[in-house]
Design a protein around this motif. Structure first.
Motif, PDB file in Angstrom:
ATOM      1  N   THR A   3      23.829  26.332 -14.710  1.00  0.00           N
ATOM      2  CA  THR A   3      23.271  27.573 -14.149  1.00  0.00           C
ATOM      3  C   THR A   3      23.739  27.763 -12.593  1.00  0.00           C
ATOM      4  O   THR A   3      24.289  29.060 -12.476  1.00  0.00           O
ATOM      5  CB  THR A   3      21.699  27.461 -14.145  1.00  0.00           C
ATOM      6  OG1 THR A   3      21.547  27.356 -15.554  1.00  0.00           O
ATOM      7  CG2 THR A   3      21.424  28.956 -13.689  1.00  0.00           C
ATOM      8  N   VAL A   4      23.811  26.950 -11.811  1.00  0.00           N
ATOM      9  CA  VAL A   4      23.948  27.322 -10.320  1.00  0.00           C
ATOM     10  C   VAL A   4      25.516  27.463 -10.133  1.00  0.00           C
ATOM     11  O   VAL A   4      25.822  28.697  -9.426  1.00  0.00           O
ATOM     12  CB  VAL A   4      23.415  26.120  -9.580  1.00  0.00           C
ATOM     13  CG1 VAL A   4      23.797  26.356  -7.914  1.00  0.00           C
ATOM     14  CG2 VAL A   4      21.949  26.116  -9.418  1.00  0.00           C
ATOM     15  N   TYR A   5      26.239  26.726 -10.516  1.00  0.00           N
ATOM     16  CA  TYR A   5      27.652  26.813 -10.296  1.00  0.00           C
ATOM     17  C   TYR A   5      28.182  28.169 -10.849  1.00  0.00           C
ATOM     18  O   TYR A   5      28.988  28.805  -9.985  1.00  0.00           O
ATOM     19  CB  TYR A   5      28.518  25.445 -10.708  1.00  0.00           C
ATOM     20  CG  TYR A   5      28.100  24.454  -9.859  1.00  0.00           C
ATOM     21  CD1 TYR A   5      28.786  24.319  -8.327  1.00  0.00           C
ATOM     22  CD2 TYR A   5      27.322  23.332 -10.085  1.00  0.00           C
ATOM     23  CE1 TYR A   5      28.532  23.307  -7.714  1.00  0.00           C
ATOM     24  CE2 TYR A   5      27.140  22.227  -9.291  1.00  0.00           C
ATOM     25  CZ  TYR A   5      27.677  22.102  -7.954  1.00  0.00           C
ATOM     26  OH  TYR A   5      27.644  21.201  -7.238  1.00  0.00           O
ATOM     27  N   PRO A   6      28.076  28.589 -11.976  1.00  0.00           N
ATOM     28  CA  PRO A   6      28.395  29.958 -12.432  1.00  0.00           C
ATOM     29  C   PRO A   6      27.941  31.076 -11.568  1.00  0.00           C
ATOM     30  O   PRO A   6      28.568  32.153 -11.166  1.00  0.00           O
ATOM     31  CB  PRO A   6      28.180  29.903 -13.943  1.00  0.00           C
ATOM     32  CG  PRO A   6      28.101  28.672 -14.408  1.00  0.00           C
ATOM     33  CD  PRO A   6      27.457  28.095 -13.104  1.00  0.00           C
ATOM     34  N   ILE A   7      26.650  31.021 -11.187  1.00  0.00           N
ATOM     35  CA  ILE A   7      26.072  32.113 -10.194  1.00  0.00           C
ATOM     36  C   ILE A   7      26.947  32.092  -8.858  1.00  0.00           C
ATOM     37  O   ILE A   7      27.151  33.085  -8.307  1.00  0.00           O
ATOM     38  CB  ILE A   7      24.553  31.501 -10.056  1.00  0.00           C
ATOM     39  CG1 ILE A   7      23.657  32.067 -11.390  1.00  0.00           C
ATOM     40  CG2 ILE A   7      24.070  32.692  -8.762  1.00  0.00           C
ATOM     41  CD1 ILE A   7      22.353  31.831 -11.292  1.00  0.00           C
TER      42      ILE A   7
END
Length: 108
Positions: A43-47
């Motif tokens: 979730t964090v890295y694509p954001i």
């Protein structure tokens, strides 16, 4: 061309808020943002990638690279990101206030 707007989902706001709350002298890296927000790396890295593409966030590789571990990519919110996020939050607050004001009053 970079997108001019970011969809401010709950998870995106969590990441932005964590970045804004971070000590400027010690910017967080991806895994640290996972720990702070309670979100997974998927979730964090694509954001972070979307925010960086839009110019809201700047990522920088740690330099010099430590001898005992891989270099980390740290993230900070740019001036553009700060302004855009503040404007988006203000617009959302305005919409919520307008929606509440337009509700009919219930008579007792």
């Amino acid at each position: 061309m970079a997108p001019s707007r970011i969809r401010l989902t709950t998870t995106t706001r969590l990441v932005l808020d964590a970045l804004l709350d971070a000590d400027p002298g010690d910017p967080p890296w991806g895994y640290r943002l996972c720990e702070i927000t309670g979100l997974g790396p998927g979730t964090v890295y694509p954001i972070l990638e979307r925010l960086e593409t839009a110019g809201w966030v700047a990522g920088t590789w740690e330099h010099p690279k430590p001898d005992d571990r891989p270099a980390r990519r740290t993230y900070t919110v740019t001036g553009t990101g700060r302004l855009a996020y503040a404007e988006a939050k203000a617009a959302k607050a305005h919409r919520q206030t307008a929606r509440f004001a337009l509700r009919p009053r219930m008579e007792a």
